[in-house]
Scaffold this motif. Structure first.
Motif, short mmCIF file in Angstrom:
data_model
loop_
_atom_site.label_atom_id
_atom_site.label_comp_id
_atom_site.label_asym_id
_atom_site.label_seq_id
_atom_site.Cartn_x
_atom_site.Cartn_y
_atom_site.Cartn_z
N LEU A 153 0.83 -1.20 0.00
CA LEU A 153 0.00 0.00 0.00
C LEU A 153 0.87 1.26 0.00
O LEU A 153 0.57 2.23 -0.72
N ALA A 154 1.94 1.24 0.79
CA ALA A 154 2.83 2.40 0.83
C ALA A 154 3.47 2.64 -0.53
O ALA A 154 3.58 3.79 -0.99
N ALA A 155 3.88 1.56 -1.21
CA ALA A 155 4.49 1.70 -2.54
C ALA A 155 3.48 2.27 -3.55
O ALA A 155 3.82 3.14 -4.36
N VAL A 156 2.24 1.78 -3.49
CA VAL A 156 1.21 2.26 -4.41
C VAL A 156 0.91 3.73 -4.16
O VAL A 156 0.80 4.54 -5.11
N LEU A 157 0.79 4.13 -2.89
CA LEU A 157 0.47 5.52 -2.56
C LEU A 157 1.59 6.47 -2.98
O LEU A 157 1.33 7.58 -3.45
N VAL A 158 2.83 6.03 -2.81
CA VAL A 158 3.95 6.88 -3.23
C VAL A 158 3.93 7.07 -4.74
O VAL A 158 4.16 8.18 -5.25
N CYS A 159 3.63 6.00 -5.49
CA CYS A 159 3.53 6.11 -6.95
C CYS A 159 2.41 7.08 -7.35
O CYS A 159 2.60 7.91 -8.25
N ILE A 160 1.27 6.96 -6.68
CA ILE A 160 0.16 7.86 -6.97
C ILE A 160 0.54 9.31 -6.66
O ILE A 160 0.21 10.24 -7.41
N SER A 161 1.26 9.52 -5.56
CA SER A 161 1.64 10.88 -5.17
C SER A 161 2.55 11.52 -6.19
O SER A 161 2.44 12.73 -6.46
N ARG A 162 3.47 10.75 -6.78
CA ARG A 162 4.41 11.33 -7.74
C ARG A 162 3.69 11.80 -9.01
O ARG A 162 4.10 12.77 -9.64
#
Length: 247
Positions: A153-162
């Motif tokens: 989830l953390a990896a997905v959210l970081v990708c979305i944030s970028r």
């Protein structure tokens, strides 16, 4: 004693020199988001996750001195070096949606690559390493699910944030995630098949003893092991202290 008046020529010269200087932001930790955008603010905070993970690595290495943790952290460093090489080899600019001129290239996304390296390595570790060590109790299975789901989830959210904060295009983020997951696969394979069998020999070196390095590979639950051994040592020392006072 009278003091001399400030030299006006000196101040004007300093101002002129400052006007000629080009000031650039330290983009490593600089994250901008639209003012008043709660989602953007949340994603800006989430995009700092790699720095939190890096701080956690340094803390664990400093206080635990475990060879596997050091190897894992070394993989993240190599992953960042690979990202730097790829960015300067591809030389693709970041998106210009905000009319901002970036000093860094954008392909692949370093945040996405770091997070998916971390998440993929954790998934391999849980399924392969922990699968052969633990007794697969309900609590252990729940903890494995929480570890895997939170990392992913953390990896997905970081990708979305970028992408949401317009620091990268979708292609740059996807490529970063792919490179990170691929490098994690290679690095975990090397760690599991090549480095880990060498750990028992490495901890016997003089330099390892001086640095207090240790190998906890064969211990299923390090936290429980340290907890029980600490309790036993405290009880033994308490009994010894009581017996010395009674004499």
């Amino acid at each position: 004693m009278a003091t001399s008046a400030p030299d006006e020529n000196y101040f004007s010269k300093t101002v002129n020199e400052n006007d000629k200087l080009e000031w650039v932001p330290f983009s490593l930790t600089l994250v901008e988001y639209p003012q008043g955008d709660i989602i953007g603010k949340f994603l800006a905070f989430i995009s700092l996750a790699p720095f939190g993970i890096g701080s956690g690595f340094l803390t664990l290495i400093l206080f635990r001195r475990d060879l596997h943790t050091i190897t894992f952290f070394s993989g993240t460093i190599l992953c960042e070096m690979l990202n730097y090489f790829l960015k300067h080899a591809i030389q693709e600019t970041r998106p210009m949606a905000r009319n901002v001129v970036y000093n860094e290239y954008g392909m692949p996304s370093s945040h996405a690559q770091f997070m998916w390296f971390f998440a993929t390595y954790v998934i391999y570790f849980v399924f392969i390493r922990l699968h052969h060590m633990n007794n697969n109790t309900i609590m252990e299975n729940v903890s494995k699910i929480l570890i895997i789901s939170s990392s992913t989830l953390a990896a997905v959210l970081v990708c979305i944030s970028r992408v949401y904060l317009q620091y990268h295009t979708i292609t740059q983020v996807i490529c970063g995630a792919f490179v990170g997951a691929l490098f994690a696969t290679v690095w975990f394979s090397l760690t599991y098949l090549v480095f880990t069998p060498l750990f028992p020999r490495i901890v016997t070196w003089k330099i390892s003893e001086f640095l207090l390095l240790r190998d906890t590979t064969l211990i299923p639950n390090v936290l429980w092991f340290e907890y029980t051994n600490t309790r036993q040592e405290v009880r033994a020392r308490s009994r010894k202290l009581v017996s010395m006072k009674s004499q």
